[in-house]
Write a protein that holds these residues in place. Structure first.
Motif, PDB file in Angstrom:
ATOM      1  N   LYS A  32       5.958  -0.281   8.967  1.00 59.42           N
ATOM      2  CA  LYS A  32       6.253  -1.370   8.042  1.00 59.42           C
ATOM      3  C   LYS A  32       7.731  -1.478   7.696  1.00 59.42           C
ATOM      4  CE  LYS A  32       2.204  -3.184   7.295  1.00 59.42           C
ATOM      5  NZ  LYS A  32       1.932  -4.603   7.629  1.00 59.42           N
ATOM      6  N   ASN A  33       8.435  -0.361   7.701  1.00 61.39           N
ATOM      7  CA  ASN A  33       9.840  -0.399   7.290  1.00 61.39           C
ATOM      8  C   ASN A  33      10.560   0.810   7.872  1.00 61.39           C
ATOM      9  OD1 ASN A  33      12.151  -1.279   6.025  1.00 61.39           O
ATOM     10  ND2 ASN A  33      11.690  -0.260   4.085  1.00 61.39           N
ATOM     11  N   LEU A  34      11.855   0.641   8.120  1.00 57.68           N
ATOM     12  CA  LEU A  34      12.706   1.716   8.614  1.00 57.68           C
ATOM     13  C   LEU A  34      13.849   1.936   7.649  1.00 57.68           C
ATOM     14  CD1 LEU A  34      13.000   0.737  12.406  1.00 57.68           C
ATOM     15  CD2 LEU A  34      11.437   2.391  11.384  1.00 57.68           C
ATOM     16  N   THR A  35      14.116   3.185   7.340  1.00 58.84           N
ATOM     17  CA  THR A  35      15.247   3.554   6.496  1.00 58.84           C
ATOM     18  C   THR A  35      16.058   4.615   7.223  1.00 58.84           C
ATOM     19  OG1 THR A  35      14.026   5.303   5.359  1.00 58.84           O
ATOM     20  CG2 THR A  35      13.871   3.078   4.436  1.00 58.84           C
ATOM     21  N   PRO A  36      17.280   4.896   6.797  1.00 59.06           N
ATOM     22  CA  PRO A  36      18.075   5.927   7.478  1.00 59.06           C
ATOM     23  C   PRO A  36      17.433   7.307   7.461  1.00 59.06           C
ATOM     24  CG  PRO A  36      19.474   4.554   6.095  1.00 59.06           C
ATOM     25  CD  PRO A  36      18.067   4.183   5.771  1.00 59.06           C
ATOM     26  N   TYR A  37      16.505   7.532   6.537  1.00 52.77           N
ATOM     27  CA  TYR A  37      15.934   8.867   6.422  1.00 52.77           C
ATOM     28  C   TYR A  37      14.488   8.947   6.914  1.00 52.77           C
ATOM     29  CZ  TYR A  37      14.508   6.507   2.119  1.00 52.77           C
ATOM     30  OH  TYR A  37      14.033   5.596   1.214  1.00 52.77           O
ATOM     31  N   GLY A  38      13.876   7.835   7.329  1.00 51.29           N
ATOM     32  CA  GLY A  38      12.517   7.948   7.811  1.00 51.29           C
ATOM     33  C   GLY A  38      11.861   6.633   8.139  1.00 51.29           C
ATOM     34  N   VAL A  39      10.537   6.722   8.472  1.00 47.25           N
ATOM     35  CA  VAL A  39       9.738   5.568   8.879  1.00 47.25           C
ATOM     36  C   VAL A  39       8.546   5.460   7.937  1.00 47.25           C
ATOM     37  CG1 VAL A  39       8.401   4.527  10.745  1.00 47.25           C
ATOM     38  CG2 VAL A  39      10.401   5.935  11.287  1.00 47.25           C
ATOM     39  N   PHE A  40       8.345   4.237   7.357  1.00 48.91           N
ATOM     40  CA  PHE A  40       7.196   4.000   6.486  1.00 48.91           C
ATOM     41  C   PHE A  40       6.063   3.418   7.325  1.00 48.91           C
ATOM     42  CE2 PHE A  40      10.591   4.225   3.405  1.00 48.91           C
ATOM     43  CZ  PHE A  40       9.995   4.885   2.339  1.00 48.91           C
ATOM     44  N   VAL A  41       4.911   4.089   7.238  1.00 48.00           N
ATOM     45  CA  VAL A  41       3.751   3.731   8.058  1.00 48.00           C
ATOM     46  C   VAL A  41       2.590   3.394   7.128  1.00 48.00           C
ATOM     47  CG1 VAL A  41       2.174   4.496   9.862  1.00 48.00           C
ATOM     48  CG2 VAL A  41       4.556   5.279   9.875  1.00 48.00           C
ATOM     49  N   GLU A  42       1.921   2.257   7.408  1.00 50.69           N
ATOM     50  CA  GLU A  42       0.737   1.866   6.648  1.00 50.69           C
ATOM     51  C   GLU A  42      -0.493   2.224   7.477  1.00 50.69           C
ATOM     52  OE1 GLU A  42      -0.413  -1.914   3.952  1.00 50.69           O
ATOM     53  OE2 GLU A  42      -0.289  -2.342   6.113  1.00 50.69           O
ATOM     54  N   LEU A  43      -1.324   3.112   6.922  1.00 47.33           N
ATOM     55  CA  LEU A  43      -2.526   3.542   7.629  1.00 47.33           C
ATOM     56  C   LEU A  43      -3.651   2.531   7.459  1.00 47.33           C
ATOM     57  CD1 LEU A  43      -2.449   7.363   6.752  1.00 47.33           C
ATOM     58  CD2 LEU A  43      -1.458   6.183   8.733  1.00 47.33           C
ATOM     59  N   GLU A  44      -3.763   1.959   6.247  1.00 50.14           N
ATOM     60  CA  GLU A  44      -4.697   0.875   5.965  1.00 50.14           C
ATOM     61  C   GLU A  44      -4.188   0.148   4.720  1.00 50.14           C
ATOM     62  OE1 GLU A  44      -8.158   2.709   3.131  1.00 50.14           O
ATOM     63  OE2 GLU A  44      -8.466   2.910   5.294  1.00 50.14           O
ATOM     64  N   GLU A  45      -4.883  -0.901   4.303  1.00 52.77           N
ATOM     65  CA  GLU A  45      -4.433  -1.691   3.165  1.00 52.77           C
ATOM     66  C   GLU A  45      -4.330  -0.813   1.918  1.00 52.77           C
ATOM     67  OE1 GLU A  45      -3.096  -4.952   1.072  1.00 52.77           O
ATOM     68  OE2 GLU A  45      -3.503  -4.819   3.219  1.00 52.77           O
ATOM     69  N   GLY A  46      -3.104  -0.668   1.401  1.00 57.03           N
ATOM     70  CA  GLY A  46      -2.876   0.113   0.192  1.00 57.03           C
ATOM     71  C   GLY A  46      -2.621   1.576   0.432  1.00 57.03           C
ATOM     72  N   ILE A  47      -2.775   2.066   1.658  1.00 58.29           N
ATOM     73  CA  ILE A  47      -2.567   3.480   1.961  1.00 58.29           C
ATOM     74  C   ILE A  47      -1.452   3.581   2.994  1.00 58.29           C
ATOM     75  CG2 ILE A  47      -3.571   5.606   2.852  1.00 58.29           C
ATOM     76  CD1 ILE A  47      -4.718   4.777   0.209  1.00 58.29           C
ATOM     77  N   GLY A  48      -0.411   4.329   2.642  1.00 56.71           N
ATOM     78  CA  GLY A  48       0.705   4.506   3.559  1.00 56.71           C
ATOM     79  C   GLY A  48       1.509   5.728   3.197  1.00 56.71           C
ATOM     80  N   GLY A  49       2.379   6.114   4.109  1.00 59.09           N
ATOM     81  CA  GLY A  49       3.227   7.265   3.880  1.00 59.09           C
ATOM     82  C   GLY A  49       4.491   7.162   4.705  1.00 59.09           C
ATOM     83  N   MET A  50       5.318   8.232   4.634  1.00 58.92           N
ATOM     84  CA  MET A  50       6.587   8.223   5.332  1.00 58.92           C
ATOM     85  C   MET A  50       6.664   9.381   6.316  1.00 58.92           C
ATOM     86  SD  MET A  50      10.489   8.506   3.932  1.00 58.92           S
ATOM     87  CE  MET A  50      10.413  10.280   3.837  1.00 58.92           C
ATOM     88  N   VAL A  51       7.190   9.080   7.496  1.00 53.40           N
ATOM     89  CA  VAL A  51       7.496  10.098   8.497  1.00 53.40           C
ATOM     90  C   VAL A  51       8.986  10.353   8.430  1.00 53.40           C
ATOM     91  CG1 VAL A  51       7.437  10.713  10.935  1.00 53.40           C
ATOM     92  CG2 VAL A  51       5.615   9.292   9.969  1.00 53.40           C
ATOM     93  N   HIS A  52       9.367  11.565   8.044  1.00 53.26           N
ATOM     94  CA  HIS A  52      10.789  11.881   7.945  1.00 53.26           C
ATOM     95  C   HIS A  52      11.417  11.870   9.331  1.00 53.26           C
ATOM     96  CE1 HIS A  52      14.490  14.094   6.925  1.00 53.26           C
ATOM     97  NE2 HIS A  52      14.305  13.578   5.715  1.00 53.26           N
ATOM     98  N   ILE A  53      12.711  11.541   9.391  1.00 52.11           N
ATOM     99  CA  ILE A  53      13.391  11.439  10.680  1.00 52.11           C
ATOM    100  C   ILE A  53      13.374  12.759  11.443  1.00 52.11           C
ATOM    101  CG2 ILE A  53      15.665  11.961   9.690  1.00 52.11           C
ATOM    102  CD1 ILE A  53      16.837   9.905  11.648  1.00 52.11           C
ATOM    103  N   SER A  54      13.312  13.882  10.721  1.00 55.24           N
ATOM    104  CA  SER A  54      13.276  15.194  11.389  1.00 55.24           C
ATOM    105  C   SER A  54      11.900  15.511  11.953  1.00 55.24           C
ATOM    106  CB  SER A  54      13.703  16.287  10.411  1.00 55.24           C
ATOM    107  OG  SER A  54      12.806  16.342   9.309  1.00 55.24           O
ATOM    108  N   ASP A  55      10.885  14.714  11.548  1.00 53.07           N
ATOM    109  CA  ASP A  55       9.530  14.953  12.032  1.00 53.07           C
ATOM    110  C   ASP A  55       9.125  13.980  13.127  1.00 53.07           C
ATOM    111  OD1 ASP A  55       8.947  17.108  10.355  1.00 53.07           O
ATOM    112  OD2 ASP A  55       8.507  15.766   8.672  1.00 53.07           O
TER     113      ASP A  55
END
Length: 715
Positions: free
Chosen positions: A506-529
């Motif tokens: 859903k979005n990219l930032t300098p420190y990671g990637v925001f991922v939506e798993l389903e409606e209302g549920i999401g998290g971030m993958v850090h760039i080091s991961d």
């Protein structure tokens, strides 16, 4: 009496023809301008104050005959003189027509020069007389002249005087100024006076009291222009009213003829109401006030609106004096703008702001009002000094919050349309005048930032749930997400730790990637991961918005509604085996990926990336390695915890040189050992020496000595 008769005869002989007067008047009208007329008038007025005007009548001298004893002789002498004059005139005319007689031509030229030098009065022989002439003494002549001068008016050049019309004949008008001679004007200068009659009084401008022919030169057009400009200037300075006729339409207004001068009437100064049809005013005679003048170009701007406003001033004062806050008045909509409408309250204008038209939101006053519509309004406020009146229309009705249904409470579901969008949310109107705020945090259960201006559209209908309501403050907060179940209530059961899922970026930032798993549920993958082996400067080097990505749940923060995700955890950690594959001191082929001032990133086998400081990528020729170039490097550092490997091409070259030197030394040592063994064997087998054998032994000894010296040099 004789003196007056002689003067009348002289004026009749010297009176100009109407054609000559008309032609000179027309030429004078073309040359003169208003500025010249004004300057001459001022100069003449100044001269009249400092000098005394004196008009002298020609002196008529009676004929004095020394031999006047007999009347018959005198008469005969007069007759002879008359005949002589006629003969001389005939001879003069014959001389003019004759081209052969040189003497006559000289006489004609002489006579012409005399006529040019002499004036009209000088051409008359004042010493001549007739049988009715009389002799006067000097005292009598002076007395008669004084009496004659007292009957005349003082006329100065470049001034405006009043005269009586004494005759109208053949397109000419004779004007008596009570001067020694009458003025002659063309009838075309009186086109504005169709009913002109003998005996009418008119004003004229004196250009010359006496021209080269002794005639009085007048102009009525210049007098009109000068009087018109005086009236315009007086109106500008003193506020007097002038009359004018609209003669034509021009860009932005009308052209008005004010006493012969063209002035400009702006469209905004025609009436207090906006005027659309300018053509309807052409040909009308109206009253004006001068609001602006230009002395340089003799131009002026007039206003008819100023007269209307002055007439309404008293009426406006009376209305304002009787105004009270809360008073209900009737008005007519006279103008509609983007910010409101102006109403005519019967001589005074009031402003109805757009926010006071309706309790609900409107985009333009024309949605509710029309021009010339008669409505009732309430006085909200007024300023007697600034003559401003603020009006209200919606105040005549009760506020919608005061009559809001009691069934609308917290937890109720309501429907409405979006009437306003701000950065922090959108306002939903559930009924006119009753609005609630949908904050951006109440749009979705997801923690993903939401742009309200991109999510909502004006007039879009939504259903929402009332979160809070305050009837006294007239505020209401609404929520869209609370219409559905909170997906975080059973997050542990549906998304346990270490479980594998797929989501949308859903979005990219300098420190990671925001991922939506389903409606209302999401998290971030850090760039080091993102990867075990590669290092990224920005997540955009790995993925893009809108793409799907596999990830593993690393951690759950239910209170803050956050998930920690990882992508590289899908695979096993290769660093456990890399330590055995890339030990310190091992050599590997590496490809230079990129280089900067600090060093270069190189790719080792299995896709593993390592770092080489800048001085460690120098080649044998002294140049630095370029991207895409393949080098052999030596592992000089391996850190499993930090997942870092340092390599060096320079160390590899040093090792190669060292190995080569050691190989040379080994070969030399083996050769020396072999030689010594051979010498010892030879010495033990020799029983008796010969001269030739001694020479061979000497040479062998010399060779061994040279080898020892070379070995010492190498050390």
């Amino acid at each position: 009496m004789l003196l007056e008769e002689e003067k009348n005869n002289l004026e009749e002989n010297e009176e100009p023809t109407s054609e000559e007067t008309s032609s000179e008047e027309n030429s004078g009208e073309e040359v003169t301008e208003i500025e010249e007329v004004k300057e001459k008038a001022e100069a003449a007025a100044e001269e009249a104050k400092t000098e005394k005007t004196e008009e002298k009548a020609p002196v008529i001298e009676a004929s004095t005959e020394e031999d006047s004893e007999e009347e018959d002789d005198s008469d005969d002498a007069d007759d002879d003189e008359d005949s002589d004059d006629e003969d001389s005139d005939e001879e003069g005319s014959d001389d003019d027509s004759s081209d052969d007689d040189d003497d006559d031509e000289d006489d004609v030229e002489l006579n012409m020069e005399d006529e040019e030098e002499e004036s009209a009065h000088d051409a008359f022989d004042w010493s001549r007389g007739n049988k009715r002439s009389a002799n006067y003494t000097e005292e009598e002549k002076e007395e008669y002249l004084k009496q004659y001068d007292s009957t005349l008016s003082a006329v100065g050049e470049s001034t405006i005087v009043s005269g009586l019309i004494t005759a109208i004949h053949d397109g000419d008008v004779v004007i008596d100024l009570n001067y020694k001679s009458d003025g002659l004007l063309s009838l075309s200068e009186f086109r504005d006076m169709p009913d002109l009659e003998v005996g009418d009084s008119v004003e004229v401008y004196v250009e010359q009291k006496e021209d080269s022919r002794g005639r009085l030169v007048l102009s009525r057009r210049k007098a009109k222009l000068l009087r018109a400009w005086e009236a315009i200037r007086d109106s500008y300075e003193n506020g007097t009213v002038i009359k004018g006729t609209v003669i034509s339409k021009t860009k932005g207004g009308l052209i008005v003829d004010a006493g012969g001068l063209e002035t400009f009437l702006p469209g905004s100064q025609i009436d207090i109401k906006p005027i659309i049809d300018y053509d309807s005013y052409v040909g009308k005679t109206m009253e004006f006030k001068v609001v602006k003048i230009n002395e340089t170009i003799k131009n002026a701007v007039v206003s008819h609106k100023a007269l209307i406003e002055s007439d309404l001033a008293e009426q406006r004062e009376a209305i304002i004096a009787s105004l009270e806050k809360g008073q209900v008045l009737e008005g007519i909509v006279k103008n509609i703008t983007d910010f409101g409408a102006f109403l005519d309250l019967g001589g005074v204008d009031g402003l109805l702001y757009i926010t006071d038209i309706s309790w609900g939101r409107i985009n333009h006053p024309s949605e509710v009002l029309e021009l010339n519509q008669k409505i009732s309004v309430v006085v909200l406020d007024f300023d007697e000094n600034k003559k401003r009146i603020s009006l209200g229309l919606k105040q005549l009705q009760p506020h919608p919050w005061e009559v809001l249904d009691e069934s609308i409470q917290e937890g109720s579901n309501v429907s409405g349309r979006i009437v306003n969008i701000e950065d922090y949310g959108a306002f939903l109107e559930i009924q006119p005048g009753v609005e609630g705020l949908i904050h951006v945090s109440e749009v979705s259960w997801s923690n993903q930032p939401i742009n309200a201006r991109e999510f909502f559209n004006l007039n879009q209908e939504y259903q929402a749930k009332i979160v809070t309501i305050d009837r006294e403050e007239r505020k209401m907060s609404l929520s869209l997400k609370q219409l559905t179940k909170d997906p975080w209530s059973d997050i542990e059961e549906r998304f346990p730790v270490n479980s594998r899922h797929s989501g949308e970026v859903k979005n990219l930032t300098p420190y990671g990637v925001f991922v939506e798993l389903e409606e209302g549920i999401g998290g971030m993958v850090h760039i080091s991961d993102l990867s075990w082996t590669k290092r990224f400067s920005h997540p955009s080097e790995f993925t893009k918005v809108g793409k799907d990505i596999d990830c593993v749940i690393l951690d759950i923060d239910k209170d803050n509604r956050k998930l920690s995700l990882g992508h590289k955890q899908i695979e096993e950690n290769p660093w456990d085996t890399f330590e055995n594959v890339f030990p310190i001191g091992s050599y590997h082929e590496a490809t230079v990926l990129r280089r900067d001032d600090r060093g270069a990133i190189v790719q080792l086998p299995y896709g593993l990336e390592a770092f080489a400081p800048i001085k460690h990528i120098r080649k044998e020729d002294g140049n630095y390695a370029d991207p895409e170039e393949v080098l052999t490097v030596k592992v000089i550092e391996f850190n499993r915890d930090d997942k870092r490997i340092l390599v060096s091409h320079l160390r590899y070259l040093d090792d190669i040189r060292r190995e080569a030197d050691e190989q040379v030394k080994k070969e030399r040592t083996a050769e020396r050992k072999q030689t010594r063994d051979a010498v010892k064997k030879t010495q033990s087998n020799v029983q008796r020496s010969t001269l030739g054998e001694l020479d061979a032994l000497a040479q062998l000894k010399q060779q061994l000595g040279d080898q020892d010296e070379e070995e010492e040099d190498d050390k």
